[in-house]
Design a protein around this motif. Structure first.
Motif, short mmCIF file in Angstrom:
data_model
loop_
_atom_site.label_atom_id
_atom_site.label_comp_id
_atom_site.label_asym_id
_atom_site.label_seq_id
_atom_site.Cartn_x
_atom_site.Cartn_y
_atom_site.Cartn_z
N ILE A 151 3.40 8.26 -4.19
CA ILE A 151 3.66 9.04 -5.40
C ILE A 151 3.09 10.46 -5.28
O ILE A 151 3.82 11.45 -5.47
N PRO A 152 1.79 10.63 -4.96
CA PRO A 152 1.31 12.02 -4.76
C PRO A 152 1.95 12.69 -3.55
O PRO A 152 2.11 13.92 -3.53
N VAL A 153 2.33 11.92 -2.54
CA VAL A 153 2.98 12.49 -1.36
C VAL A 153 4.33 13.09 -1.75
O VAL A 153 4.70 14.17 -1.27
N VAL A 154 5.07 12.41 -2.61
CA VAL A 154 6.35 12.95 -3.09
C VAL A 154 6.12 14.26 -3.82
O VAL A 154 6.92 15.20 -3.71
N THR A 155 5.04 14.35 -4.58
CA THR A 155 4.71 15.60 -5.27
C THR A 155 4.50 16.73 -4.27
O THR A 155 5.01 17.85 -4.45
N ALA B 209 0.81 -1.22 0.00
CA ALA B 209 0.00 0.00 0.00
C ALA B 209 0.84 1.27 0.00
O ALA B 209 0.62 2.18 -0.80
N LEU B 210 1.82 1.34 0.89
CA LEU B 210 2.55 2.59 1.10
C LEU B 210 3.31 3.05 -0.13
O LEU B 210 3.30 4.23 -0.48
N LYS B 211 3.94 2.12 -0.84
CA LYS B 211 4.75 2.51 -1.99
C LYS B 211 3.92 3.18 -3.06
O LYS B 211 4.33 4.17 -3.67
N ASN B 212 2.72 2.67 -3.30
CA ASN B 212 1.85 3.28 -4.31
C ASN B 212 1.21 4.57 -3.80
O ASN B 212 0.92 5.47 -4.59
#
Length: 325
Positions: free
Chosen positions: A248-252, A242-245
C-alpha cells in the motif's frame, strides 16, 4: 466507490483548466516569442512581424488568445474551435494540427514509459523483498547500496554513459533510430530496452527502499508470526500475507514517481533520439511553438490526474478496509 470515482472525474475539470491557464501564460513569460525564433533562423531576411502576428492571432490580447484556444471565444472568422471542440490548434512551425502530431508521437512515449515502469518494479520489488528477508546480511547491504546508487545517479548522466562508454570501449552504440513495433517487434524492443532500463533504474531506488521498510514492518506483525507458527511455506507467507499489505505505501511511492517518470521521458527521448512527445515538447519550446507546448502539457496533465485516480482506487483493491465516501 462509484460515487468517489465520478466525483474525482468531475474535479478533473477545474484542475485541468488551472493547468492550461498556468501553462498558457507561463510560456509567454519566456523572453522572446515565435517570431523572434523565426527571425533567428532567417538570418538576414526581413520578417513582417505585424502580418505574422495577425495570421497567428497574436495581435489579440492574451486572455482572448486563451479563450480562443479553449474554444470559449470566437475565432477571427467567428467560429468556435478549441479544446472544448476537440481542436488543440495548429502548429505554427510544422503547420499541422497539434492533435495529429500527438497521435503520431504518443505511442513512443507510452511504450517508453510503460517499459520503464515495468523494469523499475521488476528491479525494485524482488530486491526490496530479498533485502527485508535477509536483513543485516551481506546481500542486504549490497541491495541497500544499489538502491542509494539508483537514487543518486542522474538519469541523463547514466544515459550519456550508456551511449558513450560502449562506443569507446567496444565500438557499440544502442540503436538511435525509431523501429516501429508493427514492422519489427524484436528490433523495436531491442531499441527501447536500453532507455527503458535507464528510466526504470531512476524509479527503482526509492521503491526498493520503501518495499524493504514496509516488509520489515509487516513481517513483525502478529498475524505473520501466526502464519509461520501454522507451518505455512515461506513463499505463501511472503506473497499472500505479507507482500499485499506492504504494497500500500509502495503504491503511493510509485504514484508520486509517475510525474517524475513522465519528466524523465522528456530527457531520455532527447538523449536517445526517440521521436516521442517529450522530444516534441523540447523542440516546440526552443521554437516557441505555443500550440504544441499547450497541447502536450494538457495531455500530460490528463494522464497524471488519471494515474492519481488509479492509485487511489488501487488502495481499495489491496486493502478491503479502505473505503471511499
Amino acid at each position: 466507490m462509484r460515487t468517489y470515482i465520478i466525483r474525482r472525474l468531475l474535479l478533473m475539470i477545474p484542475t485541468l483548466l488551472l493547468v492550461t491557464l498556468i501553462t498558457f501564460f507561463l510560456v509567454r513569460l519566456i523572453p522572446g516569442d515565435y517570431i523572434d525564433a523565426l527571425q533567428a533562423i532567417s538570418y538576414e531576411a526581413e520578417i513582417d512581424r505585424p502580418t505574422i502576428e495577425r495570421a497567428l492571432g497574436l495581435d489579440a490580447p492574451a486572455i482572448v488568445q486563451y479563450g480562443r484556444w479553449l474554444g470559449v471565444a470566437p475565432q477571427r472568422e467567428g467560429s468556435f474551435s478549441g479544446v472544448f471542440q476537440g481542436n488543440l490548434g495548429i502548429s505554427w512551425r510544422q503547420n499541422m494540427p497539434v492533435l495529429e502530431l500527438l497521435v503520431l508521437k504518443w505511442p513512443v512515449t507510452l511504450e517508453l514509459g510503460i517499459m520503464g515502469l515495468i523494469i523499475g518494479q521488476l528491479i525494485a520489488l524482488p530486491i526490496g523483498i530479498y533485502s527485508a528477508l535477509r536483513q543485516d546480511t551481506a546481500g542486504d547491504y549490497i541491495a541497500r547500496t544499489f538502491a542509494i546508487l539508483c537514487i543518486s545517479v542522474p538519469g541523463f548522466w547514466l544515459a550519456t554513459v550508456v551511449i558513450v562508454m560502449p562506443a569507446i570501449w567496444w565500438n557499440y552504440m544502442p540503436p538511435l533510430m525509431l523501429i516501429h513495433f508493427t514492422k519489427d517487434p524484436i528490433g523495436n524492443l531491442y531499441m527501447f530496452i536500453v532507455p527503458a532500463v535507464v528510466l526504470g533504474m531512476g524509479m527503482s531506488g526509492g521503491t526498493m527502499r520503501m518495499t524493504r521498510t514496509m516488509m520489515l514492518e509487516v513481517l513483525r506483525q502478529d498475524y505473520i508470526r501466526t502464519a509461520w507458527a501454522k507451518g505455512l511455506r515461506e513463499r505463501v507467507v511472503i506473497i499472500r500475507h505479507a507482500l499485499k499489505n506492504a504494497l500500500i505505501p509502495v503504491v503511493t511511492i510509485i504514484g508520486f514517481q509517475l510525474p517524475v517518470l513522465i519528466g524523465g521521458t522528456v530527457i531520455i527521448e532527447q538523449i536517445f533520439m526517440l521521436p516521442g512527445m517529450g522530444r516534441l515538447l523540447i523542440d516546440a519550446t526552443l521554437q516557441r511553438d505555443e500550440p504544441i507546448i499547450s497541447g502536450v502539457m494538457l495531455i500530460f496533465a490528463v494522464v497524471l490526474v488519471l494515474i492519481n485516480l488509479m492509485v487511489d482506487v488501487t488502495y481499495a483493491f489491496l486493502d478491503p478496509r479502505v473505503h471511499y465516501k
